[in-house]
Enzyme design. Structure first.
Site, PDB file in Angstrom:
ATOM      1  N   GLU A 163      -1.549  -3.407  -8.900  1.00 35.30           N
ATOM      2  CA  GLU A 163      -1.645  -4.747  -9.884  1.00 35.30           C
ATOM      3  C   GLU A 163      -2.252  -5.925  -9.223  1.00 35.30           C
ATOM      4  O   GLU A 163      -2.415  -6.887 -10.021  1.00 35.30           O
ATOM      5  CB  GLU A 163      -0.342  -4.859 -10.905  1.00 35.30           C
ATOM      6  CG  GLU A 163      -0.273  -3.636 -11.814  1.00 35.30           C
ATOM      7  CD  GLU A 163       0.615  -3.695 -12.540  1.00 35.30           C
ATOM      8  OE1 GLU A 163       1.575  -4.605 -12.490  1.00 35.30           O
ATOM      9  OE2 GLU A 163       0.932  -2.930 -13.498  1.00 35.30           O
ATOM     10  N   LYS A 164      -1.966  -6.227  -8.009  1.00 31.35           N
ATOM     11  CA  LYS A 164      -2.338  -7.505  -7.441  1.00 31.35           C
ATOM     12  C   LYS A 164      -3.630  -7.783  -7.653  1.00 31.35           C
ATOM     13  O   LYS A 164      -3.830  -9.030  -7.917  1.00 31.35           O
ATOM     14  CB  LYS A 164      -1.807  -7.328  -6.265  1.00 31.35           C
ATOM     15  CG  LYS A 164      -2.390  -8.258  -5.225  1.00 31.35           C
ATOM     16  CD  LYS A 164      -1.748  -9.095  -4.076  1.00 31.35           C
ATOM     17  CE  LYS A 164      -2.524 -10.146  -3.453  1.00 31.35           C
ATOM     18  NZ  LYS A 164      -3.718  -9.920  -3.094  1.00 31.35           N
ATOM     19  N   GLN A 196     -18.525  -5.130  -0.844  1.00 28.98           N
ATOM     20  CA  GLN A 196     -17.929  -5.899  -1.743  1.00 28.98           C
ATOM     21  C   GLN A 196     -17.596  -7.452  -1.118  1.00 28.98           C
ATOM     22  O   GLN A 196     -16.674  -8.064  -1.620  1.00 28.98           O
ATOM     23  CB  GLN A 196     -16.510  -5.065  -2.292  1.00 28.98           C
ATOM     24  CG  GLN A 196     -15.574  -5.181  -1.027  1.00 28.98           C
ATOM     25  CD  GLN A 196     -14.420  -4.071  -1.413  1.00 28.98           C
ATOM     26  OE1 GLN A 196     -14.579  -2.811  -1.726  1.00 28.98           O
ATOM     27  NE2 GLN A 196     -13.251  -4.471  -1.720  1.00 28.98           N
ATOM     28  N   GLN A 206      -9.857  -6.157 -10.699  1.00 31.66           N
ATOM     29  CA  GLN A 206     -10.303  -5.010 -10.032  1.00 31.66           C
ATOM     30  C   GLN A 206      -9.609  -3.518 -10.931  1.00 31.66           C
ATOM     31  O   GLN A 206     -10.413  -2.859 -10.996  1.00 31.66           O
ATOM     32  CB  GLN A 206      -9.657  -4.856  -8.441  1.00 31.66           C
ATOM     33  CG  GLN A 206     -10.079  -3.438  -7.937  1.00 31.66           C
ATOM     34  CD  GLN A 206      -9.951  -3.421  -6.488  1.00 31.66           C
ATOM     35  OE1 GLN A 206     -10.690  -4.060  -5.620  1.00 31.66           O
ATOM     36  NE2 GLN A 206      -8.645  -2.917  -5.987  1.00 31.66           N
ATOM     37  N   HIS A 229       0.805  -1.228   0.102  1.00 28.05           N
ATOM     38  CA  HIS A 229      -0.074  -0.038   0.016  1.00 28.05           C
ATOM     39  C   HIS A 229       0.930   1.213  -0.003  1.00 28.05           C
ATOM     40  O   HIS A 229       0.514   2.216  -0.629  1.00 28.05           O
ATOM     41  CB  HIS A 229      -0.895  -0.079   1.187  1.00 28.05           C
ATOM     42  CG  HIS A 229      -1.987  -1.010   1.221  1.00 28.05           C
ATOM     43  ND1 HIS A 229      -1.720  -2.070   2.341  1.00 28.05           N
ATOM     44  CD2 HIS A 229      -2.954  -1.168   0.643  1.00 28.05           C
ATOM     45  CE1 HIS A 229      -2.938  -3.031   2.180  1.00 28.05           C
ATOM     46  NE2 HIS A 229      -3.711  -2.550   1.081  1.00 28.05           N
ATOM     47  N   LEU A 257       3.936  -5.760  -4.842  1.00 28.97           N
ATOM     48  CA  LEU A 257       5.288  -5.978  -3.952  1.00 28.97           C
ATOM     49  C   LEU A 257       5.132  -7.298  -3.404  1.00 28.97           C
ATOM     50  O   LEU A 257       4.122  -7.948  -2.982  1.00 28.97           O
ATOM     51  CB  LEU A 257       5.427  -4.901  -2.782  1.00 28.97           C
ATOM     52  CG  LEU A 257       6.410  -3.869  -3.202  1.00 28.97           C
ATOM     53  CD1 LEU A 257       5.807  -3.202  -4.371  1.00 28.97           C
ATOM     54  CD2 LEU A 257       6.351  -2.784  -1.855  1.00 28.97           C
ATOM     55  N   SER A 289      -0.027  -8.895   1.096  1.00 28.15           N
ATOM     56  CA  SER A 289      -1.617  -8.925   1.094  1.00 28.15           C
ATOM     57  C   SER A 289      -2.032  -8.587   2.529  1.00 28.15           C
ATOM     58  O   SER A 289      -1.551  -9.541   3.368  1.00 28.15           O
ATOM     59  CB  SER A 289      -2.318 -10.094   0.468  1.00 28.15           C
ATOM     60  OG  SER A 289      -3.647 -10.194   0.903  1.00 28.15           O
ATOM     61  N   SER A 290      -3.175  -7.972   2.900  1.00 35.17           N
ATOM     62  CA  SER A 290      -3.533  -7.939   4.162  1.00 35.17           C
ATOM     63  C   SER A 290      -4.120  -9.350   4.863  1.00 35.17           C
ATOM     64  O   SER A 290      -3.775  -9.438   5.703  1.00 35.17           O
ATOM     65  CB  SER A 290      -4.687  -6.841   4.416  1.00 35.17           C
ATOM     66  OG  SER A 290      -4.319  -5.498   3.605  1.00 35.17           O
TER      67      SER A 290
HETATM   68  O1  PAF Z   1      -8.372  -2.915  -3.214  1.00 39.01           O
HETATM   69  C1  PAF Z   1      -8.932  -2.455  -2.227  1.00 39.01           C
HETATM   70  O2  PAF Z   1      -8.470  -2.622  -1.164  1.00 39.01           O
HETATM   71  C2  PAF Z   1     -10.419  -2.365  -2.159  1.00 39.01           C
HETATM   72  O3  PAF Z   1     -11.010  -3.354  -3.030  1.00 39.01           O
HETATM   73  C3  PAF Z   1     -10.884  -0.912  -2.620  1.00 39.01           C
HETATM   74  C4  PAF Z   1     -10.231  -0.585  -3.970  1.00 39.01           C
HETATM   75  C5  PAF Z   1     -10.103  -0.134  -1.823  1.00 39.01           C
HETATM   76  C6  PAF Z   1     -12.448  -0.465  -2.810  1.00 39.01           C
HETATM   77  O4  PAF Z   1     -12.997  -1.092  -1.433  1.00 39.01           O
END
Ligand code: PAF
Length: 284
Positions: A152-153, A65, A157, A41, A180, A189-190
């Site tokens: 791009e991960k 989502q 999206q 991030h 990364l 990734s979180s």
């Molecule tokens: O990639 C994310 O963290 C989420 O899908 C986003 C783009 C912030 C939308 O909630």
């Protein structure tokens, strides 16, 4: 809690700050996130800083989502740590709205993107991309940045966001930033925080499967032979199940058999209750 990075929670405060910057002739970059920030991030913030004078990062765990059986309630929330990391990366403002601010009573609109939203994660997570498109549309219209940066991960999206910003004439440049990786190749990734020690040791097999397909395509093999083989390798390595391993055109995300044109090799697979996704580019 960080003392220096300003945090705003309402759209009105966000707009006031952006207006103040605009009045000084400054440009604005935005990095939408769901928090639980890691170096990946922060690299998006750094990229936004290369393209804009001021950077706003949003942290909002977007309920629309997540599917009913997904990890919305347990998604890691750590605002104080996120704020510290953002301040260290040079971010100027954290926008952390509440669910009620984003989806007030009576909210009834959703953005749906056909084509690029279909297949891959779109099949496995029905409604996911509509939730993403709706919240990102709102964030972009709330902030009206010059540029917005996404990793791009989450390649599908990124394609969805590029599509609807073009289709809806939202005046923002969408920039993608490379994935990364940890030292062993696992994409940051979180959700990696959910992995047990055993699953964490298995996880790098996902990138190995993707690079194996890239090698195969380069030596002339076809995706329809390589992808099922990669699924078998992932299961053998210890993945509980594989949602998909596919080769797609890098621009349109339509299925591709060879890497004559630039392609993206994408995979999603599950380790215990954790779903990992990754992708790499090849060819062209
Ligand atoms: O990639 C994310 O963290 C989420 O899908 C986003 C783009 C912030 C939308 O909630």
């Amino acid at each position: 809690m960080s003392r220096d990075l300003d945090i705003v929670r309402s759209v009105a405060e966000l707009r006031a700050r952006v207006r103040y910057w605009r009045d000084q002739g400054l440009t604005i970059g935005m990095v939408p996130t769901m928090g639980a920030l890691h170096q990946g991030h922060l690299s998006l913030v750094v990229k936004a800083l290369e393209h804009a004078d001021r950077v706003v990062t949003s942290v909002f765990v977007n309920p629309t989502q997540f599917g009913p059986n997904e990890d919305f309630s347990r998604y890691p929330r750590q605002e104080a740590r996120d704020a510290e990391l953002l301040e260290g990366a040079g971010c100027h403002l954290l926008f952390a709205p509440t669910v009620a601010e984003m989806y007030p009573d009576g909210f009834a609109t959703s953005i749906s993107v056909s084509g690029v939203s279909e297949g891959l994660c779109g099949d496995v997570r029905p409604g996911h991309f509509s939730g993403v498109a709706t919240v990102v549309t709102k964030l972009l219209l709330q902030c009206l940045p010059d540029v917005a940066v996404f990793g791009e991960k989450d390649y599908q999206q990124l394609a969805v966001i590029r599509r609807f910003t073009r289709d809806l004439d939202i005046p923002v440049a969408i920039l993608g930033a490379p994935t990364l990786r940890e030292a062993d190749g696992l994409a940051m990734s979180s959700r990696n925080a959910y992995l047990s020690a055993g699953d964490r040791a298995v996880a790098p097999a996902l990138l190995r499967a993707l690079t194996g397909i890239a090698d195969g395509l380069r030596s002339g093999a076809r995706a329809s032979d390589l992808c099922p083989r990669a699924v078998g390798e992932l299961l053998k390595a210890g993945f509980a199940s594989v949602d998909y391993v596919e080769v797609r055109d890098a621009d349109t995300l339509t299925p591709a058999e060879t890497a004559e044109r630039p392609v993206r090799i994408l995979a999603a697979a599950r380790l215990g209750a954790t779903r990992l996704i990754d992708n790499i580019g090849c060819g062209g």
